[in-house]
Design a protein around this motif. Structure first.
Motif, short mmCIF file in Angstrom:
data_model
loop_
_atom_site.label_atom_id
_atom_site.label_comp_id
_atom_site.label_asym_id
_atom_site.label_seq_id
_atom_site.Cartn_x
_atom_site.Cartn_y
_atom_site.Cartn_z
N SER A 93 -5.71 6.45 -37.80
CA SER A 93 -4.65 5.47 -38.07
C SER A 93 -3.27 6.14 -38.13
CB SER A 93 -4.94 4.73 -39.37
OG SER A 93 -6.17 4.05 -39.32
N VAL A 94 -3.21 7.31 -38.79
CA VAL A 94 -1.94 8.04 -38.86
C VAL A 94 -1.49 8.45 -37.46
CG1 VAL A 94 -0.87 10.19 -39.64
CG2 VAL A 94 -2.27 8.86 -41.22
N SER A 95 -2.43 8.93 -36.66
CA SER A 95 -2.10 9.32 -35.29
C SER A 95 -1.60 8.13 -34.48
CB SER A 95 -3.33 9.92 -34.59
OG SER A 95 -3.79 11.07 -35.29
N ALA A 96 -2.14 6.94 -34.79
CA ALA A 96 -1.78 5.74 -34.02
C ALA A 96 -0.36 5.27 -34.31
CB ALA A 96 -2.77 4.62 -34.31
N ILE A 97 0.16 5.52 -35.51
CA ILE A 97 1.49 5.01 -35.85
C ILE A 97 2.61 6.00 -35.55
CG2 ILE A 97 0.50 3.59 -37.69
CD1 ILE A 97 1.70 5.56 -39.70
N ILE A 98 2.27 7.22 -35.17
CA ILE A 98 3.30 8.22 -34.89
C ILE A 98 4.28 7.77 -33.80
CG2 ILE A 98 3.71 10.54 -33.97
CD1 ILE A 98 1.28 11.49 -35.53
N PRO A 99 3.82 7.25 -32.65
CA PRO A 99 4.77 6.80 -31.63
C PRO A 99 5.70 5.69 -32.13
CG PRO A 99 2.60 7.03 -30.68
CD PRO A 99 2.43 7.16 -32.16
N LEU A 100 5.20 4.80 -32.96
CA LEU A 100 6.03 3.72 -33.50
C LEU A 100 7.16 4.28 -34.35
CD1 LEU A 100 3.26 1.16 -34.53
CD2 LEU A 100 4.43 1.40 -32.34
N VAL A 101 6.82 5.28 -35.17
CA VAL A 101 7.83 5.90 -36.03
C VAL A 101 8.87 6.62 -35.17
CG1 VAL A 101 8.22 7.63 -37.82
CG2 VAL A 101 6.22 6.14 -37.95
#
Length: 278
Positions: free
Chosen positions: A249-257
């Motif tokens: 989940s953390v890896s998934a939100i990195i591009p959004l950040v």
């Protein structure tokens, strides 16, 4: 005296909003903390917000180097979100330019009919879209998702409202210099719309990245799955391992950040500019 009261009120509002912000950030902090832990430490009470034992390397390997091709889901999401965002900005801005800067017969009627389509829930069009995509031979392809997501009535309306605030003198001056409509759109209007285009880009990228419904219905091949479907596979295979799921989940939100950090300045400028013009 009034200024003193205003300062106190502002301080109280800041404290209250700060506490509310912390409340909403707690799940994110817990997710980040859990992604660094051993599974045996995840459900320890009281919660260890700062892990005493770090297992981030093994959790990282379980996500990126296991049998589930997480890197492929990542690539698919970047591909879909990037292409759809670019097409949405281009097509919606061209439509907004027509509705805001050009004059043609029936413009207001066409715009009204387009806006009325916003009241139709997306879910109600799933069956017609499914039939159409099958008829076009695009079922189980990324092209189907791109075709359905490359235009947005909402973003057309949003950009059009911004373009209305632009002085028409720019357009008239360009016409006198011999510029055609496409040149005016591309070289004059678009550069003036950078703040709203950045806002549209962020919102569209996030919506596409987080989309679960359309990939679930229009994709069958696991090699075509985006990150949302990939995380679902992780939940099926690692249902009892919260640490690995949280790392995914953390890896998934990195591009959004990263997208927000890169474009936030233009978004804030757009909000400020809109406030001044209003």
């Amino acid at each position: 005296m009034n200024f003193a009261k205003l300062d106190k009120l502002k301080l109280v509002n800041t404290i209250v909003l700060g506490m509310i912000s912390i409340f909403f950030l707690v799940p994110l902090i817990w997710m980040l903390s859990t992604s660094f832990k051993y599974e045996s430490d995840v459900l320890v009470y009281p919660i260890e917000w700062i892990p005493t034992s770090i297992n981030v390397v093994n959790n990282f390997k379980a996500v990126w180097m296991a049998d589930i091709p997480f890197y492929l889901f990542y690539y698919n999401s970047i591909k879909l979100a990037g292409i759809m965002t670019l097409f949405t900005i281009l097509i919606s801005s061209m439509a907004a330019f027509s509705f805001s800067m050009l004059h043609f017969k029936g413009k207001n009627l066409v715009f009204f009919l387009m806006i009325t389509l916003m009241i139709i829930p997306e879910q109600s069009t799933l069956v017609p879209r499914f039939i159409l995509i099958r008829w076009l031979g695009l079922y189980n392809t990324h092209e189907a998702l791109i075709l359905m997501g490359m235009f947005s009535i909402y973003f057309t309306f949003l950009i059009r409202q911004y373009m209305i605030s632009i002085e028409h003198d720019y357009m008239e001056a360009a016409k006198i210099d011999g510029a055609n409509y496409f040149t005016i759109y591309w070289k004059i209007i678009l550069p003036l719309c950078k703040p709203i285009l950045a806002t549209v880009g962020i919102i569209k990228f996030i919506w596409t990245w987080n989309d679960y419904q359309n990939p679930l219905i229009f994709l069958l091949d696991r090699k075509l799955y985006p990150i949302t479907m990939g995380i679902q596979l992780f939940q099926d295979d690692y249902a009892d391992n919260y640490a690995v799921i949280m790392m995914a989940s953390v890896s998934a939100i990195i591009p959004l950040v990263l997208v927000f950090i890169i474009l936030q300045k233009r978004v804030i400028n757009g909000i400020s500019l809109g406030g001044v013009k209003g």
